[in-house]
Design an enzyme around this catalytic site. Structure first.
Site, PDB file in Angstrom:
ATOM      1  N   SER A   1      29.504  51.178  63.231  1.00 52.54           N
ATOM      2  CA  SER A   1      30.404  52.280  63.576  1.00 52.54           C
ATOM      3  C   SER A   1      30.607  52.291  65.082  1.00 52.54           C
ATOM      4  O   SER A   1      29.678  51.993  65.838  1.00 52.54           O
ATOM      5  CB  SER A   1      29.821  53.625  63.129  1.00 52.54           C
ATOM      6  OG  SER A   1      29.736  53.698  61.727  1.00 52.54           O
TER       7      SER A   1
ATOM      8  N   LYS B   1      25.154  59.243  70.130  1.00 49.92           N
ATOM      9  CA  LYS B   1      25.083  58.539  71.419  1.00 49.92           C
ATOM     10  C   LYS B   1      26.209  58.996  72.353  1.00 49.92           C
ATOM     11  O   LYS B   1      25.996  59.148  73.555  1.00 49.92           O
ATOM     12  CB  LYS B   1      25.167  57.025  71.193  1.00 49.92           C
ATOM     13  CG  LYS B   1      23.955  56.433  70.486  1.00 49.92           C
ATOM     14  CD  LYS B   1      24.186  54.964  70.145  1.00 49.92           C
ATOM     15  CE  LYS B   1      23.037  54.399  69.332  1.00 49.92           C
ATOM     16  NZ  LYS B   1      23.274  52.986  68.952  1.00 49.92           N
TER      17      LYS B   1
ATOM     18  N   SER C   1      28.307  52.710  69.927  1.00 52.91           N
ATOM     19  CA  SER C   1      28.313  52.082  68.603  1.00 52.91           C
ATOM     20  C   SER C   1      26.913  52.009  68.036  1.00 52.91           C
ATOM     21  O   SER C   1      25.917  52.171  68.748  1.00 52.91           O
ATOM     22  CB  SER C   1      28.927  50.674  68.676  1.00 52.91           C
ATOM     23  OG  SER C   1      28.178  49.866  69.546  1.00 52.91           O
ATOM     24  N   ASP C   2      26.864  51.763  66.737  1.00 51.10           N
ATOM     25  CA  ASP C   2      25.587  51.586  66.059  1.00 51.10           C
ATOM     26  C   ASP C   2      25.781  50.645  64.878  1.00 51.10           C
ATOM     27  O   ASP C   2      26.812  50.690  64.207  1.00 51.10           O
ATOM     28  CB  ASP C   2      25.028  52.922  65.564  1.00 51.10           C
ATOM     29  CG  ASP C   2      23.569  52.799  65.153  1.00 51.10           C
ATOM     30  OD1 ASP C   2      22.707  52.772  66.056  1.00 51.10           O
ATOM     31  OD2 ASP C   2      23.295  52.678  63.945  1.00 51.10           O
ATOM     32  N   THR C   3      24.781  49.784  64.663  1.00 51.15           N
ATOM     33  CA  THR C   3      24.824  48.816  63.562  1.00 51.15           C
ATOM     34  C   THR C   3      23.551  48.920  62.743  1.00 51.15           C
ATOM     35  O   THR C   3      22.451  49.017  63.303  1.00 51.15           O
ATOM     36  CB  THR C   3      24.957  47.369  64.098  1.00 51.15           C
ATOM     37  OG1 THR C   3      26.163  47.259  64.865  1.00 51.15           O
ATOM     38  CG2 THR C   3      24.998  46.352  62.960  1.00 51.15           C
TER      39      THR C   3
END
Length: 195
Positions: free
Chosen positions: A112, A59, A75-77
Site C-alpha cells: 500500500s 506512517k 508505504s508498507d509491504t
C-alpha cells in the site's frame, strides 16, 4: 517527464528502503527522504490489504505539518500467506522458518502507498501472487546465510538468488514484490500534479 509535471511540488519520500529510493530515482523524480519513527502496530481484526493500508496511513500521519506544495509518500509491504501477515523476520531462524512456509506454495505480496498533501490523503494498493517451487533446506539456509533477508517482508527479495532459483510463477506486478507498485505510483502522481 513526470518531474516536469511536478516541478511546483515537493516530493517527500518517508522510507529508508534503498529499493524504494532507487525506484523514485528511476522514475526521474527529485525528492527528499524524511523519516519518522513509527510503531507499526495494527488492530488484530484487519486482514490483507487492510493492514498495509492502515500502516501506510499511520506512517503518513506521523508528519503533522505539511506545506501546500508538499506530497508526502509512505508505504508498507507484507506477505499474506494462509490468512496471516508475514513482515520482516526477527532473526535468521525466523527468516528460515518463513521461507520454508512459503516453499511449494502460493502467497500474496501486498503493498500500500499513501499520498498525503496538506489537504488530501489518497491510498492505493496492489496485490501480486507469487509461487515458489519446493525449496530444499540447503537452499533456504544458503539464501539466509548469504544474502540479506532481514529487512524484507516474508524474508526474501524476488530480485535476489532465491527469486532466480525458486519462483515458478508470478501474477501481477514484479516491482510490487520488490516493494513498490511503480506503475500505480506513477499514475497517482500524474493525478496529483493536476491539483
Amino acid at each position: 517527464m513526470l518531474q516536469k509535471l511536478l516541478n511546483h511540488r515537493t516530493i517527500i519520500l518517508a522510507s529508508g528502503s534503498p529499493r524504494r529510493q532507487q525506484f523514485f530515482k528511476d522514475l526521474g523524480l527529485n525528492f527528499t527522504v524524511q523519516l519518522k519513527e513509527v510503531k507499526e502496530i495494527y488492530p488484530d481484526h484487519l486482514q490483507a490489504e487492510e493492514i498495509t493500508d492502515y500502516l501506510a496511513v499511520l506512517k503518513a500521519n506521523a508528519f503533522a505539518q505539511l506545506h501546500p506544495e508538499d506530497i508526502l509518500i509512505t508505504s508498507d509491504t507484507i506477505v499474506w500467506h494462509h490468512q496471516k501477515a508475514l513482515g520482516k523476520p526477527k532473526n535468521e531462524q525466523d527468516a528460515k522458518n518463513m521461507i520454508a512456509s512459503l516453499s511449494d506454495d502460493t502467497h500474496q505480496v501486498i503493498t500500500s502507498v499513501c499520498f498525503k498533501t496538506a489537504t488530501t490523503t489518497k491510498v492505493i494498493n496492489q496485490i501480486t501472487q507469487v509461487t515458489f517451487k519446493p525449496l530444499t533446506t540447503a537452499e533456504i539456509e544458503y539464501y539466509v546465510d548469504t544474502f540479506s533477508p532481514m529487512d524484507k517482508a516474508g524474508s526474501y527479495g524476488i530480485q535476489e538468488w532465491i527469486g532466480h532459483i525458486g519462483i515458478t510463477r508470478i501474477e501481477g506486478s514484479y516491482y510490487n514484490v520488490m516493494g513498490l507498485p511503480t506503475q500505480l505510483v506513477y499514475e497517482t502522481l500524474i493525478e496529483l500534479s493536476n491539483l
